[in-house]
Design an enzyme around this catalytic site. Structure first.
Site, PDB file in Angstrom:
ATOM      1  N   LYS A 253       0.850  -1.201   0.000  1.00  0.00           N
ATOM      2  CA  LYS A 253       0.000   0.000   0.000  1.00  0.00           C
ATOM      3  C   LYS A 253       0.882   1.246   0.000  1.00  0.00           C
ATOM      4  CE  LYS A 253      -3.224   2.632   2.949  1.00  0.00           C
ATOM      5  NZ  LYS A 253      -4.082   2.626   4.151  1.00  0.00           N
ATOM      6  N   LYS A 265      -9.990  12.990   8.375  1.00  0.00           N
ATOM      7  CA  LYS A 265      -9.512  12.574   9.692  1.00  0.00           C
ATOM      8  C   LYS A 265      -9.416  13.784  10.626  1.00  0.00           C
ATOM      9  CE  LYS A 265      -6.572   8.697   8.198  1.00  0.00           C
ATOM     10  NZ  LYS A 265      -7.234   7.623   8.955  1.00  0.00           N
ATOM     11  N   ASP A 276       1.651   6.222   5.699  1.00  0.00           N
ATOM     12  CA  ASP A 276       0.671   5.304   5.119  1.00  0.00           C
ATOM     13  C   ASP A 276       1.197   4.627   3.844  1.00  0.00           C
ATOM     14  OD1 ASP A 276      -1.753   4.079   5.571  1.00  0.00           O
ATOM     15  OD2 ASP A 276      -2.952   5.575   4.509  1.00  0.00           O
ATOM     16  N   GLU A 337      -9.475   3.879   2.173  1.00  0.00           N
ATOM     17  CA  GLU A 337      -8.950   3.995   0.810  1.00  0.00           C
ATOM     18  C   GLU A 337      -7.908   2.928   0.484  1.00  0.00           C
ATOM     19  OE1 GLU A 337      -7.663   5.448   3.295  1.00  0.00           O
ATOM     20  OE2 GLU A 337      -5.525   5.100   2.979  1.00  0.00           O
ATOM     21  N   ARG A 339      -7.842  -0.306   0.961  1.00  0.00           N
ATOM     22  CA  ARG A 339      -8.427  -1.483   0.311  1.00  0.00           C
ATOM     23  C   ARG A 339      -8.848  -1.167  -1.120  1.00  0.00           C
ATOM     24  NH1 ARG A 339     -12.839  -1.774   5.032  1.00  0.00           N
ATOM     25  NH2 ARG A 339     -11.114  -0.767   6.100  1.00  0.00           N
TER      26      ARG A 339
END
Ligand code: BES
Ligand code: MN
Ligand code: ZN
Length: 505
Positions: A253, A265, A276, A337, A339
């Site tokens: 990812k 968020k 991330d 997001e 997935r």
């Protein structure tokens, strides 16, 4: 940082020219007739050194030792965890002295101990400087790992090479994990991959927006559409075996910043969403290690990478997107997001007819609630694959824990407006995320690693950990068929091995 493996008995260690001599002493240490043994015996007698892990005694210009500094450090029972603790404490205590060379002496080395020692030296001396030029970079250039006998060095050779490659892979993953989102954009990650693509047996291909749309990756593209940074789909190949051998595919990812999108968020701690892309960084790090080790394996790395931003063009809650698999997805929460970008990469993976596909993602806050920051979450319907990954995690001191995949957990993903929704309820969130991914990974053995809790540390020591490069590398090397001759390695007389373990950028 340059690692070397050398045969050194305690006499030779005492005579060695090195800034610091770090002697790891386990509870089972057997003194012989030499200056260092004598020091250890005295220190123990006086109670200045006991056998609790990381207990340390620092000596200055000790009689009969050429290194100016000697650190006697207890490694407890000699378990790998204790060695990591001991080396971490010792190297941390040297920060002010900033030595250029270090010799680390061990009584004996299992694979785990070697990994623990080398990784602890590298991790403890790592300094992030990319956007902080005033930070004092480590001066440590040369690390000698000393083992008492030539047989021990000979036996440790291949484990030592593996450990050095892992150190480099972890360093690359940490470095890119740490860089802020404006210094680690999707295009910059693609450049890193392209640079890796110049190494022997490595090849890299980078797809841009036009090609990604053409492939029908509507789910991935939907996440990227709110950002000014163009998305990239990175394809890395490591070809170390004949073409006929099915590859293992790693999917990372690569959200270079996750604001949550329109489902935005909260502000507090949002900076940490620069991490991330740590799944992507772990794939890059693993390729760095493969490029160094050149094992007889085929591996493919897939990295969908983009930002998740709010804006006039951004994906909205309720929007329905069409994934590359043809399944439609109702996006009930734009913050789920990861997935959405991974599902298209999992569909793309099919074309390689893989022996297994492993995705690595900072996927859910729920996984952090379940497992904290110690173990990564592991999901797989294949017991064989799950067991192999669990074992690799234990061996590499990069552990994971398997969570269930019962179909009942997918109930919440039902949608009135699409084949599937991108979120279920709050409860069991790490598992519903895995159930979502599983729908796109039906055609091959698949495993999912949720590294939301293990990929970085918060607080004063904020920074990427480089996990799970250790786990992945261990797993991959375990797939290499061992030649029968390896066990019969001839006893040569070249116990010195040089390995350069530097450079992340
Ligand atoms: N990148 C986050 C997951 C995350 C959150 C990792 C906090 C580490 C710390 C992911 O994209 C996300 O936002 N997940 C949501 C999913 C939810 C909307 C179903 C989450 O975990 O809150
Ligand atoms: Mn998110
Ligand atoms: Zn995310």
């Amino acid at each position: 940082m340059n690692f070397e493996l050398k045969t050194l008995d305690l006499n030779a260690a005492a005579a060695l020219k090195t800034d610091v001599l770090l002697v790891l002493v386990s509870a089972a240490f057997k003194p012989s007739r030499n200056a260092l043994s004598e020091l250890i015996v005295q220190a123990r007698k006086s109670g200045d050194l006991d056998s609790s892990p990381a207990k340390m005694l620092s000596l200055w210009r000790a009689h009969g030792v050429s290194a100016a500094r000697v650190l006697l450090v207890s490694s407890g029972e000699g378990h790998a965890r204790h060695i990591r603790q001991a080396v971490t404490a010792a190297v941390a205590s040297l920060k002010a002295a900033s030595p250029k060379s270090l010799t680390l002496w061990m009584e004996d080395a299992t694979q785990q101990r070697l990994h623990a020692a080398t990784q602890a030296v590298a991790d403890t001396s790592y300094v992030y400087t990319a956007t902080k030029p005033t930070a004092k970079a480590s001066l440590l250039k040369r690390v000698v790992l000393g083992l008492p006998t030539a047989t021990q060095t000979q036996n440790a050779k291949s484990d030592f090479d593996h450990a050095c490659a892992q150190v480099c892979g972890v360093a690359l993953a940490k470095e890119w994990g740490n860089r802020p989102a404006n210094h680690a954009t999707p295009s910059m990650l693609a450049k890193v991959a392209q640079t890796l693509g110049k190494r022997p047996r490595v090849r890299c291909e980078v797809l841009g927006p036009e090609q990604i749309h053409k492939l029908g990756m509507g789910s991935f593209a939907a996440v990227a559409q709110g950002s000014r940074e163009p998305m990239r789909f990175i394809v890395l190949h490591y070809n170390g075996a004949p073409k006929s051998q099915a590859p293992t595919v790693l999917v990372g990812k690569g959200i270079t910043f996750d604001t949550g999108g329109i489902s935005i968020k909260p502000a507090a701690g949002m900076d940490e969403m620069k991490f991330d892309m740590c799944g992507a960084a772990s794939v890059l790090g693993t390729f760095e290690a493969l490029a160094r080790l050149q094992p007889a394996l085929n591996v493919v790395g897939l990295i969908p990478t983009c930002e998740n931003m709010p804006g006039g063009l951004a994906l909205k809650p309720g929007d329905v997107v069409t994934s590359m698999s043809g399944q439609t997805i109702e996006v009930l929460n734009t913050d789920a997001e990861g997935r959405l970008i991974l599902c298209d990469a999992l569909t793309y993976a099919k074309r390689f007819k893989p022996r297994a596909v492993i995705d690595i993602a900072t996927l859910t806050g729920a996984c952090v609630v379940s497992l904290g920051h110690v173990r990564s979450g592991l999901f797989s319907a294949s017991d064989d694959l799950a067991h192999a990954l669990e074992a690799a995690g234990e061996a590499a001191l990069d552990p994971c824990w398997r969570l269930p995949l019962d179909d009942d957990y997918a109930e919440g993903l039902k949608s009135n407006f699409a084949d599937v929704a991108n979120v279920g309820g709050r409860d069991g969130g790490a598992i519903t995320a895995a159930k979502f991914l599983q729908r796109f990974a039906k055609d091959y053995p698949w495993a999912h690693l949720d590294i939301a809790g293990s990929a970085w540390k918060s607080g004063a020591a904020k920074g990427a950990t480089g996990r799970p490069v250790g786990l992945l590398l261990h797993y991959l090397l375990g797939l290499v068929p061992k030649p029968a001759s390896q066990a019969q390695a001839k006893s040569g007389k070249t116990p010195t091995r040089r390995r350069t373990a530097t450079s992340a950028a």
